[in-house]
Design an enzyme around this catalytic site. Structure first.
Site, mmCIF file in Angstrom:
data_model
loop_
_atom_site.group_PDB
_atom_site.id
_atom_site.type_symbol
_atom_site.label_atom_id
_atom_site.label_comp_id
_atom_site.label_asym_id
_atom_site.label_seq_id
_atom_site.Cartn_x
_atom_site.Cartn_y
_atom_site.Cartn_z
ATOM 1 N N HIS A 216 0.848 -1.188 0.000
ATOM 2 C CA HIS A 216 0.000 0.000 0.000
ATOM 3 C C HIS A 216 0.884 1.239 0.000
ATOM 4 O O HIS A 216 1.435 1.633 1.032
ATOM 5 C CB HIS A 216 -0.945 0.028 1.206
ATOM 6 C CG HIS A 216 -2.053 1.010 1.050
ATOM 7 N ND1 HIS A 216 -3.342 0.631 0.729
ATOM 8 C CD2 HIS A 216 -2.069 2.372 1.128
ATOM 9 C CE1 HIS A 216 -4.102 1.719 0.627
ATOM 10 N NE2 HIS A 216 -3.344 2.783 0.880
ATOM 11 N N TYR B 91 -7.620 17.137 -1.191
ATOM 12 C CA TYR B 91 -6.374 17.738 -0.727
ATOM 13 C C TYR B 91 -5.403 17.795 -1.893
ATOM 14 O O TYR B 91 -5.569 17.090 -2.901
ATOM 15 C CB TYR B 91 -5.758 16.946 0.438
ATOM 16 C CG TYR B 91 -5.429 15.498 0.096
ATOM 17 C CD1 TYR B 91 -4.191 15.139 -0.442
ATOM 18 C CD2 TYR B 91 -6.358 14.480 0.311
ATOM 19 C CE1 TYR B 91 -3.906 13.814 -0.763
ATOM 20 C CE2 TYR B 91 -6.068 13.158 -0.007
ATOM 21 C CZ TYR B 91 -4.848 12.839 -0.538
ATOM 22 O OH TYR B 91 -4.551 11.536 -0.861
ATOM 23 N N THR C 295 -6.956 9.594 -4.190
ATOM 24 C CA THR C 295 -8.046 10.456 -4.633
ATOM 25 C C THR C 295 -7.614 11.705 -5.417
ATOM 26 O O THR C 295 -8.362 12.137 -6.293
ATOM 27 C CB THR C 295 -8.911 10.875 -3.430
ATOM 28 O OG1 THR C 295 -8.062 11.350 -2.386
ATOM 29 C CG2 THR C 295 -9.722 9.711 -2.924
ATOM 30 N N ARG D 186 -10.469 0.427 -5.797
ATOM 31 C CA ARG D 186 -10.593 0.907 -4.422
ATOM 32 C C ARG D 186 -11.867 1.707 -4.220
ATOM 33 O O ARG D 186 -12.292 2.470 -5.096
ATOM 34 C CB ARG D 186 -9.393 1.787 -4.077
ATOM 35 C CG ARG D 186 -9.275 2.111 -2.591
ATOM 36 C CD ARG D 186 -8.154 3.072 -2.326
ATOM 37 N NE ARG D 186 -7.727 3.029 -0.933
ATOM 38 C CZ ARG D 186 -7.137 4.032 -0.304
ATOM 39 N NH1 ARG D 186 -6.897 5.166 -0.940
ATOM 40 N NH2 ARG D 186 -6.761 3.924 0.959
ATOM 41 N N ARG E 42 -14.142 12.323 4.973
ATOM 42 C CA ARG E 42 -13.196 13.390 4.640
ATOM 43 C C ARG E 42 -12.607 13.224 3.248
ATOM 44 O O ARG E 42 -12.060 14.171 2.675
ATOM 45 C CB ARG E 42 -12.069 13.461 5.673
ATOM 46 C CG ARG E 42 -11.141 12.263 5.686
ATOM 47 C CD ARG E 42 -9.943 12.494 6.599
ATOM 48 N NE ARG E 42 -9.133 11.307 6.733
ATOM 49 C CZ ARG E 42 -8.251 10.883 5.837
ATOM 50 N NH1 ARG E 42 -8.090 11.547 4.714
ATOM 51 N NH2 ARG E 42 -7.538 9.787 6.060
ATOM 52 N N TYR F 19 -11.239 1.219 1.995
ATOM 53 C CA TYR F 19 -10.828 2.092 3.093
ATOM 54 C C TYR F 19 -12.061 2.265 3.977
ATOM 55 O O TYR F 19 -12.816 3.231 3.850
ATOM 56 C CB TYR F 19 -10.327 3.419 2.539
ATOM 57 C CG TYR F 19 -9.461 4.210 3.505
ATOM 58 C CD1 TYR F 19 -9.296 3.824 4.834
ATOM 59 C CD2 TYR F 19 -8.795 5.351 3.088
ATOM 60 C CE1 TYR F 19 -8.517 4.550 5.717
ATOM 61 C CE2 TYR F 19 -8.006 6.093 3.952
ATOM 62 C CZ TYR F 19 -7.876 5.686 5.260
ATOM 63 O OH TYR F 19 -7.097 6.412 6.128
ATOM 64 N N HIS G 20 -5.434 -0.508 6.412
ATOM 65 C CA HIS G 20 -4.936 0.219 7.587
ATOM 66 C C HIS G 20 -5.543 -0.239 8.912
ATOM 67 O O HIS G 20 -5.882 0.570 9.784
ATOM 68 C CB HIS G 20 -5.148 1.717 7.411
ATOM 69 C CG HIS G 20 -4.622 2.272 6.117
ATOM 70 N ND1 HIS G 20 -3.544 1.723 5.460
ATOM 71 C CD2 HIS G 20 -5.047 3.316 5.347
ATOM 72 C CE1 HIS G 20 -3.319 2.415 4.352
ATOM 73 N NE2 HIS G 20 -4.212 3.376 4.259
ATOM 74 N N ASP H 281 2.050 2.963 3.195
ATOM 75 C CA ASP H 281 1.187 4.108 2.877
ATOM 76 C C ASP H 281 2.001 5.338 2.476
ATOM 77 O O ASP H 281 1.490 6.462 2.497
ATOM 78 C CB ASP H 281 0.239 4.455 4.031
ATOM 79 C CG ASP H 281 -0.899 5.375 3.602
ATOM 80 O OD1 ASP H 281 -1.400 5.215 2.477
ATOM 81 O OD2 ASP H 281 -1.284 6.270 4.382
#
Length: 293
Positions: free
Chosen positions: A29, A47, A75, A122, A128, A155, A179, A247
Site C-alpha cells: 500500500h 487535498y 483520490t 478501491r 473526509r 478504506y 490500515h 502508505d
C-alpha cells in the site's frame, strides 16, 4: 471551487531500518503523486499533495529494502490511473496496482487496466475523502470486475463493519480492508470495531487486512509501539490473509512517520520468521498475482 488544503511532504531522510526485510518483500500500500505537470490532480480533490514521483518512490524502497510494491491510486488523481500504470510499465514486473474506477468505465477500459497490471479497485468510506460510495453502483462494479480476477480494496473504518458485514460476506470477490480498520489504539484490543474486524477476518476467507499505517491509529506517537499488539492480533487471526504496507508518502496523517520506524514494526507484528515470509512475500504474491520466484 473552495480552497483545497495542501498536505505536508513525506519524511525526506528516513533512516535505514534496523530490521532487514527479506528478499522479495512487498509494500502492498503506497502511492505516487505526480509530477502534477504530467499527471495533474483533479479539481474536485479533497487535498493537494506535494509531488512524490516515481524517482522518490524508488529511492524510498531502495533505502528500506523493499523489492516489490502495489501502488494504490489516491483520490487527488481521480479516475486517471496513468500515474500507476506508467510506473508498473517501468518496473520489470516488480509493481502491481489498484485503480480508481466508476461506472463510466466500459469493459474494454477495465480489461486494458488489467492488462496493464491492475489487480483491483478501491472504494473509500471515509467522509473526509468524499461521500460514501453509492452501494448500488458498488455492487454493479464488483460484479463486472469478478471476471478479471480482481479484488476490492476498502478504506473502511472498523466501526462500520457491523453495518457492512452482510454485504461483505456476500461479495463475489476477495476484499481487502486498509490500515487495520483505522481503529483507535488507545481504546484497546477489545474495542467493538476491532473485535468486529477480527471476527470478520476469521469468519470470511475472502477477507484480507492490511497491517499498515500505524501512524493513523497510534495515540502514543513514534515509533508507534502501541500499535504492535493490533498488528500481531490480525496476523495471528489469519496469517495467510494479512498484508504489510507503508502508505508512503503518508497523505493526511496526524504525524509524519519515519519509514524506518514502520519497517522496524514488522518483527513486532510477526515475530516468527515463517509468518513474516507470509506477510511480506507469500501473501502479496498470491493476492496480487506476482510471478513466483
Amino acid at each position: 471551487m473552495t480552497s483545497v488544503p495542501t498536505i505536508p511532504p513525506p519524511h525526506l531522510d528516513p533512516r535505514v531500518p534496523s530490521f532487514k526485510l527479506p528478499p522479495g518483500s512487498c509494500d502492498t500500500h503506497c502511492h505516487i503523486f505526480g509530477p502534477a505537470r504530467i499527471y495533474p490532480y483533479v479539481p474536485e480533490r479533497p487535498y493537494t499533495p506535494p509531488d512524490a514521483p516515481l524517482e522518490m518512490f524508488r529511492a524510498l524502497h531502495d533505502r528500506l529494502g523493499v523489492e516489490r510494491a502495489v501502488i494504490v491510486n489516491a483520490t487527488p488523481h481521480g479516475r486517471d490511473n496513468r500515474v500507476v500504470t506508467d510506473a508498473i510499465a517501468q518496473s520489470g514486473g516488480r509493481y502491481k496496482g489498484i485503480a480508481n474506477v466508476d461506472e463510466t468505465f466500459d469493459d474494454r477500459q477495465l480489461r486494458d487496466l488489467a492488462e496493464a497490471g491492475i489487480e483491483g479497485c478501491r472504494f473509500t468510506f471515509l467522509p473526509r475523502l468524499g461521500k460514501i460510495p453509492d452501494m448500488s453502483a458498488f455492487d454493479r462494479i464488483v460484479e463486472r470486475i469478478a471476471d478479471l480476477g480482481w479484488h476490492v480494496d476498502l478504506y473502511l473504518p472498523a466501526n462500520l463493519i457491523p453495518e457492512f458485514r452482510p454485504r461483505l460476506m456476500s461479495l463475489p470477490v476477495p476484499y481487502v480492508i486498509d490500515h487495520m480498520g483505522v481503529v483507535d489504539a488507545s481504546q484497546g484490543l477489545e474495542q467493538p470495531g476491532f473485535t468486529a474486524l477480527l471476527d470478520l477476518l476469521r469468519d470470511d476467507e475472502k477477507c484480507w487486512v492490511k497491517v499498515s499505517c500505524p501512524e493513523r491509529i497510534s495515540r502514543a506517537g513514534p515509533p508507534f509501539h502501541d500499535v504492535a499488539s493490533f498488528g500481531r492480533a490480525l496476523v495471528e487471526a489469519a496469517p495467510d490473509r494479512v498484508l504489510w504496507g507503508t502508505d508512503w508518502p503518508h497523505p493526511n496523517v496526524p504525524v509524519m512517520p519515519d519509514d524506518g520506524d514502520l519497517v522496524d514494526l514488522v518483527p513486532l507484528y510477526a515475530p516468527d520468521p515463517g509468518i513474516r515470509q507470509k506477510l511480506l512475500i507469500d501473501n502479496p504474491t498470491r493476492l496480487f498475482r506476482f510471478e513466483q520466484r
